[in-house]
Design a protein around this motif. Structure first.
Motif, short mmCIF file in Angstrom:
data_model
loop_
_atom_site.label_atom_id
_atom_site.label_comp_id
_atom_site.label_asym_id
_atom_site.label_seq_id
_atom_site.Cartn_x
_atom_site.Cartn_y
_atom_site.Cartn_z
N PRO A 74 0.83 -1.21 0.00
CA PRO A 74 0.00 0.00 0.00
C PRO A 74 0.86 1.26 0.00
O PRO A 74 2.05 1.22 0.30
N ASP A 75 0.22 2.38 -0.33
CA ASP A 75 0.94 3.66 -0.43
C ASP A 75 1.11 4.31 0.94
O ASP A 75 0.80 5.48 1.13
N ASN A 76 1.60 3.55 1.90
CA ASN A 76 1.83 4.05 3.25
C ASN A 76 3.00 3.28 3.86
O ASN A 76 2.84 2.14 4.27
N PRO A 77 4.21 3.85 3.88
CA PRO A 77 4.53 5.22 3.45
C PRO A 77 4.48 5.36 1.93
O PRO A 77 4.61 4.36 1.22
N PRO A 78 4.31 6.57 1.43
CA PRO A 78 4.19 6.76 -0.02
C PRO A 78 5.53 6.60 -0.71
O PRO A 78 6.59 6.82 -0.13
N ALA A 79 5.47 6.17 -1.98
CA ALA A 79 6.66 6.22 -2.82
C ALA A 79 6.76 7.63 -3.39
O ALA A 79 5.76 8.21 -3.79
N LEU A 80 7.95 8.19 -3.39
CA LEU A 80 8.14 9.58 -3.82
C LEU A 80 9.18 9.68 -4.92
O LEU A 80 10.06 8.82 -5.04
#
Length: 334
Positions: A49-55
């Protein structure tokens, strides 16, 4: 300044060697970064999932000598170019973090910066003693806490897994990938993803065919086409006669699609132990070539005796060995 990968897919697709795209058949969105080498694709995928987000961080690169510093305004000059700084700016001397106050006029530095809406240049990373190679950098940051793992595909025949990945693509120069263990924390007030790299045994897993290998950290250099894995290395191969192995370090060659085991190589299978200084594992041919030296020859032994030589052919399925050079042996009488 933060850029979410989702919003930059079309922009990034225009960069040389960069393609951010959503797999067409994937049921869920997976953030990816893509590198190409000689027709093969090296693809880094965030599976969780996007948590933490990919940056993604987009930076212009500057290099030169510090010509002026203003501690009060916390600004600096390279030649006639003025750079502002803020709480997000990081300062380094080699790999050691330092403070703005430790910078000195006359020092050679490498800056990562970005143009702001008002036209000013904001420095995000200042490295004393470093050279700027290339003009622009795209840095992709991935983190997948358990039970998920970041995945790297090296063409169609090999994959690697780990908790943390950092992809750095210096436009028109080279691309690099780091994969290892660790944790990540998204700092909302600073709009930043903080990676805590933690290389440790089994932090990285590499899979090719029936073979699996574990190490502490993987460093891929697209110019050489080599993924270097720091040890300790553990190796396992499934089959009717399972194999276990160990080495000090390992290299996967993307072009040749082979694993190189280096330093104190040990293979154990069906009561046979084989040691060497290095080995080349050709999974698709189900064989390995083991190499020794005059002082430390390859040695393969079981309860019936041993054979030695400077080069040995090892059948990965059966565990049978053939000494190709410098044969020597001793066997017990039946």
């Amino acid at each position: 300044m933060r850029f979410w990968m989702v919003g930059l897919l079309l922009w990034a697709a225009t960069l040389q060697g960069v393609n951010m795209a959503q797999p067409e058949e994937a049921p869920n969105f997976q953030t990816t970064a893509e590198i190409e080498r000689r027709g093969k694709k090296i693809v880094v995928v965030k599976t969780g999932p996007d948590n933490p987000p990919a940056l993604i961080e987009l930076r212009d690169l500057f290099g030169g000598t510090l010509t002026a510093l203003d501690p009060e305004k916390r600004t600096l000059w390279l030649g006639e170019k003025l750079f502002t700084t803020d709480a997000l700016t990081r300062y380094w001397h080699g790999e050691k973090p330092i403070r703005f106050e430790e910078l000195q006029v006359g020092q050679q530095v490498r800056l990562e910066a970005a143009e702001q809406s008002d036209g000013s240049l904001k420095a995000f990373d200042v490295r004393v003693g470093a050279q700027a190679e290339g003009k622009a950098l795209v840095r992709s940051l991935f983190a997948d806490p358990p039970p998920f793992r970041v995945q790297i595909s090296f063409g169609e025949n090999a994959r690697a897994y780990g908790a943390i990945a950092r992809v750095e693509q210096i436009r028109e120069v080279n691309d690099f990938v780091i994969l290892t263990g660790g944790t990540a924390r998204y700092i909302e007030e600073e709009d930043r993803l903080e990676l805590n790299l933690k290389p440790e045994p089994r932090a990285v897993e590499v899979q090719q065919g029936r073979s699996k290998a574990w190490g502490s950290r993987l460093d891929y250099d697209n110019q050489s086409g080599e993924a270097r894995v720091a040890g300790p290395i553990e190796l396992e191969r499934q089959g009717d006669k399972p194999l276990k192995g160990a080495a000090e370090r390992m290299v996967y060659n993307v072009d040749e699609e082979v694993l190189h085991l280096l330093g104190r190589v040990r293979l154990q299978q069906e009561g046979r132990t084989t040691t060497a200084e290095r080995a080349v594992v050709q999974e698709k041919d189900r064989v390995a070539f083991l190499y020794g030296t005059k002082d430390k020859p390859v040695r393969s032994e079981n309860k019936d005796g041993f054979v030695e030589g400077s080069r040995l052919l090892y059948n990965l399925d059966s565990g049978d060995v053939v000494v190709l050079e410098g044969v020597k042996g001793e066997f017990q009488e039946p």
